[in-house]
Design a protein around this motif. Structure first.
Motif, PDB file in Angstrom:
ATOM      1  N   LEU A 194       9.074 -15.464  -0.360  1.00 48.21           N
ATOM      2  CA  LEU A 194       9.982 -14.528  -0.204  1.00 48.21           C
ATOM      3  C   LEU A 194      11.384 -15.222  -0.344  1.00 48.21           C
ATOM      4  O   LEU A 194      12.294 -14.751  -0.844  1.00 48.21           O
ATOM      5  N   THR A 198      14.037 -15.189  -3.592  1.00 43.72           N
ATOM      6  CA  THR A 198      15.431 -14.385  -3.240  1.00 43.72           C
ATOM      7  C   THR A 198      16.484 -15.306  -3.266  1.00 43.72           C
ATOM      8  O   THR A 198      17.401 -14.953  -3.875  1.00 43.72           O
ATOM      9  N   ILE A 205      13.975  -9.032  -3.699  1.00 37.62           N
ATOM     10  CA  ILE A 205      12.682  -9.245  -3.906  1.00 37.62           C
ATOM     11  C   ILE A 205      12.080  -8.028  -5.379  1.00 37.62           C
ATOM     12  O   ILE A 205      11.449  -8.427  -6.031  1.00 37.62           O
ATOM     13  N   VAL A 208      13.347  -9.823  -8.123  1.00 39.81           N
ATOM     14  CA  VAL A 208      12.560 -10.873  -8.527  1.00 39.81           C
ATOM     15  C   VAL A 208      11.236 -10.651  -9.412  1.00 39.81           C
ATOM     16  O   VAL A 208      10.701 -11.160 -10.285  1.00 39.81           O
ATOM     17  N   ARG A 209      10.437  -9.522  -8.520  1.00 36.75           N
ATOM     18  CA  ARG A 209       9.035  -9.323  -8.822  1.00 36.75           C
ATOM     19  C   ARG A 209       8.704  -8.508 -10.189  1.00 36.75           C
ATOM     20  O   ARG A 209       7.776  -8.258 -10.589  1.00 36.75           O
ATOM     21  N   LEU A 218       6.740 -16.536  -7.638  1.00 33.98           N
ATOM     22  CA  LEU A 218       6.295 -15.958  -6.298  1.00 33.98           C
ATOM     23  C   LEU A 218       4.890 -16.650  -6.143  1.00 33.98           C
ATOM     24  O   LEU A 218       4.811 -17.334  -5.038  1.00 33.98           O
ATOM     25  N   LEU A 248       3.897  -9.122  -0.944  1.00 39.50           N
ATOM     26  CA  LEU A 248       5.363  -9.449  -1.542  1.00 39.50           C
ATOM     27  C   LEU A 248       5.697  -8.066  -2.759  1.00 39.50           C
ATOM     28  O   LEU A 248       6.850  -7.992  -2.692  1.00 39.50           O
ATOM     29  N   ASN A 249       4.595  -7.787  -3.403  1.00 37.19           N
ATOM     30  CA  ASN A 249       4.987  -6.686  -4.237  1.00 37.19           C
ATOM     31  C   ASN A 249       5.027  -5.470  -3.527  1.00 37.19           C
ATOM     32  O   ASN A 249       5.497  -4.389  -4.201  1.00 37.19           O
ATOM     33  N   ARG A 256      15.717  -8.926   1.005  1.00 35.22           N
ATOM     34  CA  ARG A 256      16.125 -10.425   0.590  1.00 35.22           C
ATOM     35  C   ARG A 256      15.226 -11.393   1.774  1.00 35.22           C
ATOM     36  O   ARG A 256      14.102 -11.108   2.013  1.00 35.22           O
ATOM     37  N   SER A 257      15.969 -12.232   2.522  1.00 36.39           N
ATOM     38  CA  SER A 257      15.210 -13.116   3.344  1.00 36.39           C
ATOM     39  C   SER A 257      16.358 -13.777   4.234  1.00 36.39           C
ATOM     40  O   SER A 257      17.659 -13.593   3.715  1.00 36.39           O
ATOM     41  N   TYR A 260      18.333 -15.896   2.182  1.00 40.24           N
ATOM     42  CA  TYR A 260      19.251 -15.736   1.093  1.00 40.24           C
ATOM     43  C   TYR A 260      20.606 -14.917   1.837  1.00 40.24           C
ATOM     44  O   TYR A 260      21.660 -15.540   1.437  1.00 40.24           O
TER      45      TYR A 260
END
Ligand SMILES: NC(=O)C1=CN([C@@H]2O[C@H](COP(=O)(O)OP(=O)(O)OC[C@H]3O[C@@H](n4cnc5c(N)ncnc54)[C@H](OP(=O)(O)O)[C@@H]3O)[C@@H](O)[C@H]2O)C=CC1
Ligand SMILES: CC(C)(CO)C(=O)C(=O)O
Length: 310
Positions: A194, A198, A205, A208-209, A218, A248-249, A256-257, A260
């Motif tokens: 994650l 990110t 996320i 990104v995914r 990922l 994660l999906n 975000r994290s 990030y």
């Protein structure tokens, strides 16, 4: 219970305040603006689990003044561990123990154990999204508010059972983990995915995914961390990578994290304890972690710049 909290940020502030609200005698080791706020206006939580405002807060920047505790929640960021370790011993009562709550796999708890003794250290993983909005004021972003804690040597113990029970009474979803090392490795692998994806892409996320390349990024980050974890002895299930990718999906697309957020705000990064930790352990184990190494290299100049003295 007398409970000490080192660092009253998102994690320490939230859990400490909930435990205090449930009637425990909680002492916060804080400094600067946090100390002033806790002593004057107290600690305030805005939370989907119920707002809270404690006005009578026991807080000091001197561990000797706070005295001895049964349990000490150690909740500074991983990069602040060394600076805070000397405060632990004076905060511990005769049978007291530290619960180490940093992200970063097993290393933070191992560093605590090296300082105060493994018999006085319990490993912990925090499951929460809570951050300081201003000194003494915490914003809790989702109803998730839990922790898994356990003995570093594995198995169950009366002290872990007792503390998790007290924490549950305080509306914290606390769980006693018989294999905390594996739990900590699982969390590190998830966060490496994650946070790495990110922060390095500067996108949430969901963005990104959305692409095949993002999915590969990922999977690469999670799989490499999982390989290092298994080589270190973590009992990850065979489908760990698939399940973690599934998680994660399913995350809120805007998520975000902390890495990030810290990057976006020019704050010091925990990179060294996340991807840096995987790279170091992989090198020691003779494993190849090219995706993690690349993400680390991309983010490292930001980590260095933020950590440099002004
Ligand atoms: N926040 C979250 O939602 C989650 C965080 N985590 C992990 O938990 C750990 C803690 O994170 P978080 O709570 O967000 O961090 P914060 O930065 O919000 O809080 C840490 C606090 O520790 C204080 N601190 C640092 N050194 C000392 C010291 N020597 N003495 C007293 N206080 C000190 C800092 O204060 P000062 O300003 O004075 O330096 C800061 O307020 C991290 O490893 C993080 O990755 C895990 C899950 C979720
Ligand atoms: C994944 C999350 C948000 C869990 O609370 C976290 O610990 C982080 O971003 O560092």
């Amino acid at each position: 219970m007398r409970i000490g909290v080192v660092g009253a940020g998102g994690v320490g502030g939230y859990f400490g305040a909930r435990l205090a609200a449930a009637g425990h005698d909680v002492g916060f080791l804080v400094r600067g603006a946090q100390l002033t706020a806790l002593r004057t206006t107290g600690i305030e939580i805005h939370s989907p689990r119920g707002n809270l405002h404690l006005t009578d807060v026991r807080a000091s920047d001197d561990p000797d003044e706070l005295g001895a505790h049964d349990v000490v929640l150690f909740a500074v960021k991983a990069y602040a561990i060394d600076g805070a370790l000397p405060a632990l011993q004076p905060l511990l009562g005769a049978d007291g123990f530290v619960v180490s709550l940093q992200n970063g796999g097993v290393a933070p708890a191992e560093r605590v154990a090296a300082a105060v003794g493994v018999e006085r250290t319990v490993g912990g993983a925090a499951y929460i999204s809570c951050h300081l909005r201003a000194p003494g004021v915490l914003e809790h972003h989702s109803p998730l508010a839990g922790m898994e804690i356990g003995e570093l040597g594995g198995g169950s113990s009366a002290r872990v059972e007792e503390f998790t029970e007290r924490a549950r009474d305080a509306d914290i979803d606390a769980v006693a983990a018989p294999d905390i090392r594996t739990v900590l490795w699982q969390k590190l692998a998830f966060i490496c995915g994650l946070a790495g994806a990110t922060a390095s892409s500067r996108h949430p996320i969901g963005e990104v995914r959305a692409t095949e390349a993002g999915q590969r990024l990922l999977r690469g980050l999670v799989s490499e961390a999982a390989a290092v974890a298994r080589a270190d002895g973590a009992a990850l299930a065979d489908d760990f990578e698939d399940k973690t990718l599934g998680l994660l999906n399913r995350l809120d697309p805007g998520m975000r994290s902390s890495l990030y957020e810290d990057l976006a705000h020019g704050r010091v990064l925990e990179l060294d304890s996340l991807h840096g930790e995987i790279v170091r352990r992989a090198d020691a184990l003779g494993l190849d972690v090219p995706v993690t190494r690349t993400v680390y290299a991309v983010l490292e100049p930001f980590a260095r710049a933020a950590a440099a003295p002004a």
